[in-house]
Design a protein around this motif. Structure first.
Motif, short mmCIF file in Angstrom:
data_model
loop_
_atom_site.label_atom_id
_atom_site.label_comp_id
_atom_site.label_asym_id
_atom_site.label_seq_id
_atom_site.Cartn_x
_atom_site.Cartn_y
_atom_site.Cartn_z
N CYS A 68 -1.18 1.89 -2.90
CA CYS A 68 -1.40 1.59 -1.48
C CYS A 68 -1.73 2.86 -0.71
O CYS A 68 -2.65 2.87 0.12
CB CYS A 68 -0.17 0.92 -0.87
N HIS A 88 1.83 -3.46 -0.04
CA HIS A 88 2.04 -4.55 -0.99
C HIS A 88 3.30 -5.36 -0.69
O HIS A 88 3.46 -6.46 -1.20
CB HIS A 88 2.06 -4.02 -2.43
N CYS A 89 4.19 -4.84 0.15
CA CYS A 89 5.39 -5.59 0.55
C CYS A 89 5.27 -6.14 1.97
O CYS A 89 6.25 -6.58 2.56
CB CYS A 89 6.62 -4.69 0.46
N HIS A 90 4.07 -6.09 2.52
CA HIS A 90 3.79 -6.58 3.88
C HIS A 90 4.54 -5.79 4.94
O HIS A 90 5.02 -6.34 5.92
CB HIS A 90 4.04 -8.09 3.99
N GLU A 125 -5.16 -5.69 7.39
CA GLU A 125 -5.47 -6.08 6.02
C GLU A 125 -4.26 -5.82 5.13
O GLU A 125 -3.58 -4.81 5.28
CB GLU A 125 -6.65 -5.25 5.52
N THR A 126 -3.98 -6.75 4.22
CA THR A 126 -2.99 -6.51 3.17
C THR A 126 -3.76 -5.82 2.05
O THR A 126 -4.66 -6.40 1.45
CB THR A 126 -2.35 -7.81 2.68
N LEU A 128 -2.87 -4.59 -0.92
CA LEU A 128 -2.56 -4.85 -2.32
C LEU A 128 -1.45 -5.90 -2.37
O LEU A 128 -0.56 -5.88 -1.53
CB LEU A 128 -2.07 -3.54 -2.96
N ASN A 129 -1.52 -6.79 -3.31
CA ASN A 129 -0.44 -7.77 -3.49
C ASN A 129 0.55 -7.26 -4.51
O ASN A 129 0.19 -6.61 -5.48
CB ASN A 129 -1.00 -9.13 -3.88
N SER A 130 1.81 -7.57 -4.28
CA SER A 130 2.89 -7.05 -5.11
C SER A 130 3.44 -8.11 -6.05
O SER A 130 3.51 -9.28 -5.70
CB SER A 130 4.01 -6.56 -4.20
N GLN A 133 7.92 -10.46 -5.76
CA GLN A 133 8.43 -11.57 -4.97
C GLN A 133 9.78 -12.09 -5.47
O GLN A 133 10.64 -12.46 -4.68
CB GLN A 133 7.41 -12.69 -4.88
#
Length: 166
Positions: A68, A88-90, A125-126, A128-130, A133
């Motif tokens: 990130c 990635h964790c918002h 923008e997000t 990267l997705n993590s 969860q």
């Protein structure tokens, strides 16, 4: 400046910069770290949140934080100004590029906050997705996440403007 000397630790007096970075973190209410162009830290975190500390100390998750940081820095260079985004964790982060002789050599990363108006997050923008969860099910993990401070988008922008001028 010769290309061989375009390393942050050769340009910045790291101990002095660390002291200034610590003071800036206190004044702005943001966590701050300085990274090289790959997203690898060259300073210690200033005012790091407990949640983010856990993420950065976890061997499987630290790479997502660095990714990130790296992507945020590159996007800031691309647009030619600080780049505010969701990690990635918002969680809100900002990349302020460090450019010397028209070369991107690193970034000041600031943030580790949430926006007080959740609708403002739609502007970001997000990056990267993590894959984490499942860990949010842990009460300790959720508690640490909930303890991340919030600020308004205008407060955040004021801090970003100040850091950018530096």
């Amino acid at each position: 400046m010769r290309s061989g000397s375009l390393k942050l630790d050769k340009i910045l007096d790291i101990p002095k910069w660390q002291n200034l970075q610590d003071a800036l973190a206190l004044v702005t209410g943001l966590a701050i770290i300085t990274v090289d162009y790959k997203g690898v830290p060259i300073t210690k975190h200033s005012s790091r949140r407990q949640f983010c500390g856990y993420m950065r100390e976890h061997p499987d998750l630290e790479a997502f934080c660095q990714k990130c940081d790296s992507r945020g820095g590159l996007e800031a260079v691309r647009i030619g100004m600080p780049y505010t985004y969701l990690c990635h964790c918002h969680i809100v982060d900002i990349a302020i590029p460090i450019i010397v002789d028209d070369k991107y050599i690193g970034a000041i990363m600031a943030g580790q906050i949430k926006l007080s108006d959740k609708n403002e997050e739609d502007r970001l923008e997000t990056i990267l997705n993590s894959p984490i969860q499942k860990q949010f099910d842990s009460p300790d993990f959720r508690k640490q996440f909930n303890e991340i401070p919030s600020m308004s988008f205008d407060q955040l922008q004021g801090a970003v403007d100040m850091l950018s001028i530096l």
